[in-house]
Structure formats: structure tokens, C-alpha cells
Design a protein around this motif. Structure first.
Motif, PDB file in Angstrom:
ATOM      1  N   GLY A   1       0.815  -0.995  -0.198  1.00 45.29           N
ATOM      2  CA  GLY A   1      -0.118  -0.075   0.101  1.00 45.29           C
ATOM      3  C   GLY A   1       1.061   1.318   0.001  1.00 45.29           C
ATOM      4  N   VAL A   2       1.024   1.555  -1.362  1.00 40.25           N
ATOM      5  CA  VAL A   2       2.102   2.798  -1.253  1.00 40.25           C
ATOM      6  C   VAL A   2       1.373   4.353  -1.671  1.00 40.25           C
ATOM      7  CG1 VAL A   2       3.941   1.500  -1.806  1.00 40.25           C
ATOM      8  CG2 VAL A   2       2.479   2.282  -3.421  1.00 40.25           C
ATOM      9  N   VAL A   3      -0.098   4.289  -1.851  1.00 42.52           N
ATOM     10  CA  VAL A   3      -0.630   5.423  -2.595  1.00 42.52           C
ATOM     11  C   VAL A   3      -1.796   5.809  -1.327  1.00 42.52           C
ATOM     12  CG1 VAL A   3      -2.281   6.453  -3.984  1.00 42.52           C
ATOM     13  CG2 VAL A   3      -0.465   4.783  -4.853  1.00 42.52           C
ATOM     14  N   PRO A   4      -1.846   7.118  -0.895  1.00 43.99           N
ATOM     15  CA  PRO A   4      -2.673   7.376   0.250  1.00 43.99           C
ATOM     16  C   PRO A   4      -4.061   6.994  -0.067  1.00 43.99           C
ATOM     17  CG  PRO A   4      -1.181   9.035  -0.098  1.00 43.99           C
ATOM     18  CD  PRO A   4      -0.919   8.028  -1.134  1.00 43.99           C
ATOM     19  N   GLY A   5      -4.798   6.711   0.797  1.00 39.85           N
ATOM     20  CA  GLY A   5      -6.191   6.170   0.646  1.00 39.85           C
ATOM     21  C   GLY A   5      -7.188   7.418   0.141  1.00 39.85           C
ATOM     22  N   ARG A   6      -6.876   8.719   0.540  1.00 40.34           N
ATOM     23  CA  ARG A   6      -7.506   9.759   0.386  1.00 40.34           C
ATOM     24  C   ARG A   6      -6.744  10.877  -0.060  1.00 40.34           C
ATOM     25  NH1 ARG A   6     -11.544  10.598   5.210  1.00 40.34           N
ATOM     26  NH2 ARG A   6     -11.324   8.258   5.095  1.00 40.34           N
TER      27      ARG A   6
ATOM     28  N   GLY B   1     -13.336  11.331  -8.047  1.00 41.54           N
ATOM     29  CA  GLY B   1     -12.091  11.821  -8.890  1.00 41.54           C
ATOM     30  C   GLY B   1     -10.700  11.265  -8.439  1.00 41.54           C
ATOM     31  N   TYR B   2     -10.620  11.353  -6.956  1.00 37.21           N
ATOM     32  CA  TYR B   2      -9.227  10.939  -6.522  1.00 37.21           C
ATOM     33  C   TYR B   2      -9.247   9.451  -6.625  1.00 37.21           C
ATOM     34  CZ  TYR B   2      -5.372  10.139  -3.273  1.00 37.21           C
ATOM     35  OH  TYR B   2      -4.043   9.620  -2.623  1.00 37.21           O
ATOM     36  N   ALA B   3     -10.205   8.681  -6.219  1.00 34.12           N
ATOM     37  CA  ALA B   3     -10.335   7.378  -6.103  1.00 34.12           C
ATOM     38  C   ALA B   3      -9.708   6.534  -7.694  1.00 34.12           C
ATOM     39  CB  ALA B   3     -11.612   6.668  -5.767  1.00 34.12           C
TER      40      ALA B   3
END
Length: 340
Positions: free
Chosen positions: A265-270, A319-321
Motif C-alpha cells: 500500500g503505497v498510495v494514500p487512501g484519500r 476523482g481521487y479514487a
């Protein structure tokens, strides 16, 4: 060194953890299948309400065990009721949507459910205490979950004959279960710590019941028990890379050397803006540094490491997701193109 046949998603893959924002399941399925070429996943949309959340959805999968929603959470019931029917209806809608958007697709598809220990910590017995506190209840729950998951995987195969399912077991509470940090209903004390050998045995039984379906165990908490999960037979381990410490180095290295897939998990969840995700190589820089520190072969990076968001994307903007999943795919290609 691992054999690529173990991983039906292949090298340079990326995926999500499970949840997506919003209530439009067709749109979620469209985004997932459109951005993830080799390991799309069946989205969870908890914003739809009870039964669409991870615990409710998994409760709806149980065989001959039922649950209904109480103010304190999900509780075991004598018979299926409105909450069970709603959870099963949500899942049918999810499967309808993913079936529509995977026409002609032949490859891996990840489906997820709560694992036996986090489910035992979340589901209440009739007296309001977690099933975790009763060894007999835990065994019954694990057996029911194994049977229900087998039926779910069979349904996925029936609907999507060209797809090879990959099962993800979500175990966010496992470290707390092992360390005796799951609170009782009163909140004044905690349930007794579960012996690691007991925890491993239960997971091993569930993984064995999945047959030839690869099983990835996801734990987004600190102190992921890498050795226990490997001992239980997990094909892969999914974790929040930002929570790793130097104490985890040896366990991660042993997992990699043993051929265990690592879903990092390397990308922030939000995030505030999707535009913040602009440096795929930098996103996996920590993974590369860890690889060098452990003295592992750079050639194994893209084969063993699958970039993901740090956790589910239910709390993100739509959009972020979408941008986060696209960014994970670009980060995976970066690992393949520049492993050093």
C-alpha cells in the motif's frame, strides 16, 4: 525465487484494496476494470448502507449463520432477516456490474471478504459480546465462512468463466487479536490474546478450503504478522507500506525470498487533489530502498510487488479514487521499467 504461475495477475500488476466511494456500482465497476488491466477487483460500496460494508457483506455470505444490525454492530441471529437479504441483494448487484464490465476478459479478478479473526472480533453473539471471546463460536464461524466463501467463488466462476478468482481476506484486527487489544462490550477490559498457533491454524483451514484459489491476506494495521500469514499458506500479503518499521525488514525479506507476493500500500487512501499523484517512481521509491536494504534481486521487484492504495478508497472523492488506481498502475510499470 517464485514461479510466475503462482500469480495469475502476472508481473507489473496493480490493484485496489476493495472499497470505492459513492453508491453507483456500475460506475465503480467501470473505473476498476478500465484502470486495472491485470488485477481488477470486485468493488465494495459501503456508502450504500448496511450490508454493503465489509462486515455486512461477509455476514451475508455465511452458510447457516445469519446476522442482523444492532445499534452496537452486527449480531448473530436465529434466521435470515431484512439485513441478510439486503446484504445478499447488494452482492448480487455487485456481481451483475462486474459481469457486465468483464465481458471477454480472461485473467485474474480479486474478490474480498473479512477474514475469520477480524470477523470474530466484529460479529456479536446474542449476549452482545464478540464471537472472539468464545472458542466454540469462533470455530462455528470459521466453518460457516469457509462454506460460504466456497459458494461465492463458485458463483464468480459460473458468472465469469474466463476469470480466475483471487480471494482477499481482510484482517485489519488481526494484530489486535494477537496482542489482546480487542475491547469487550463494556469497554473496560479486552479479550484475551489469541495464541499465534491457534490463529495460524484457523487461517490455514480457511485458505485450504479455498482450494486452488490464490489467497491474499490484507492487514492495514501496524505489526502485520508476516510469518504467521506465510505459515498459514497465504499466496500474498497486503499491507500499508507506510506503517512498516525497520523491525519488519527481516519478515518482509523472508516473505520475498520465500516467493510470497507483496501487495504494498503505497498510495494514500484519500487526498485533497488527484493532481497530487504525479510521481509514480517516487511513490515506489521506499519499496526500492527496502529491496536494496534487504539485498534482494531487483529483477524480482515487479514480479513480487503489487502497488495498491494504503487502504480502501471509500472515504476518497470519486476523482481521487480513480486517479489513485491509475497511479498504482503507473507505479507498477515503473517497478518493471526501472527496478534498480
Amino acid at each position: 525465487m517464485t514461479d510466475t504461475w503462482k500469480f495469475p495477475w502476472g508481473p507489473a500488476a496493480a490493484t485496489g484494496v476493495g472499497s470505492m466511494p459513492g453508491e453507483d456500482v456500475r460506475e465503480a465497476a467501470r473505473i476498476v476494470t478500465g484502470t486495472l488491466e491485470t488485477l481488477p477487483f470486485l468493488p465494495e460500496l459501503p456508502a450504500r448502507g448496511p450490508g454493503a460494508d465489509m462486515t455486512g457483506r461477509t455476514a451475508g455470505l455465511l452458510a447457516e449463520l445469519y446476522a442482523h444490525l444492532q445499534p452496537s454492530g452486527w449480531r448473530i441471529a436465529d434466521r435470515p432477516g431484512r439485513d441478510t437479504r439486503r446484504a445478499r441483494a447488494w452482492l448480487r448487484e455487485d456481481l451483475d456490474a462486474i459481469e457486465e464490465f468483464t465481458q471477454g476478459y480472461e485473467g485474474a479478478l480479486k474478490v474480498s471478504a473479512v477474514g475469520p479473526w477480524s470477523l470474530a472480533a466484529a460479529l456479536e453473539r446474542r449476549n452482545g459480546e464478540a464471537m472472539l471471546g468464545d472458542s466454540g463460536a469462533r470455530r462455528d464461524l470459521a466453518a460457516s465462512l469457509a462454506e460460504g466463501l466456497a459458494a461465492h467463488l463458485a458463483e464468480v466462476r459460473r458468472r465469469l468463466p474466463g476469470v480466475r478468482p483471487v480471494l482477499q481476506l481482510d484482517e485489519p484486527s488481526l494484530p489486535a487479536v494477537l496482542s489482546g487489544r480487542v475491547p469487550t462490550a463494556s469497554g473496560y477490559r479486552a479479550h484475551r490474546a489469541v495464541d499465534p498457533a491457534v490463529a495460524e491454524e484457523a487461517l490455514r483451514g480457511l485458505i485450504a478450503a479455498a482450494g486452488d484459489t490464490p489467497v491474499v491476506v490484507h492487514c492495514c494495521a501496524a505489526e502485520v504478522p508476516f510469518g504467521l500469514l506465510r505459515g498459514a499458506g497465504a499466496t500474498g500479503i497486503s499491507f500499508d507500506a507506510g506503517l512498516l518499521t525497520e523491525r519488519d525488514d527481516e519478515a518482509v525479506g523472508e516473505a520475498a525470498e520465500g516467493g510470497t507476493a507483496l501487495f504494498a500500500g503505497v498510495v494514500p487512501g484519500r487526498g485533497a487533489e488527484a493532481e497530487e499523484l504525479s510521481d509514480p517512481a517516487g511513490t515506489v521509491g521506499g519499496v526500492r530502498s527496502l529491496w536494496r536494504r534487504l539485498g534482494l534481486s531487483p529483477g524480482l521487484l515487479a514480479e513480487l510487488v503489487t502497488p495498491t492504495p494504503a487502504c480502501g478508497l471509500a472515504g476518497a472523492s470519486p476523482g481521487y479514487a480513480r486517479a489513485a488506481l491509475v497511479h498504482c498502475a503507473r507505479a507498477a510499470r515503473s517497478l518493471a521499467d526501472n527496478p534498480e
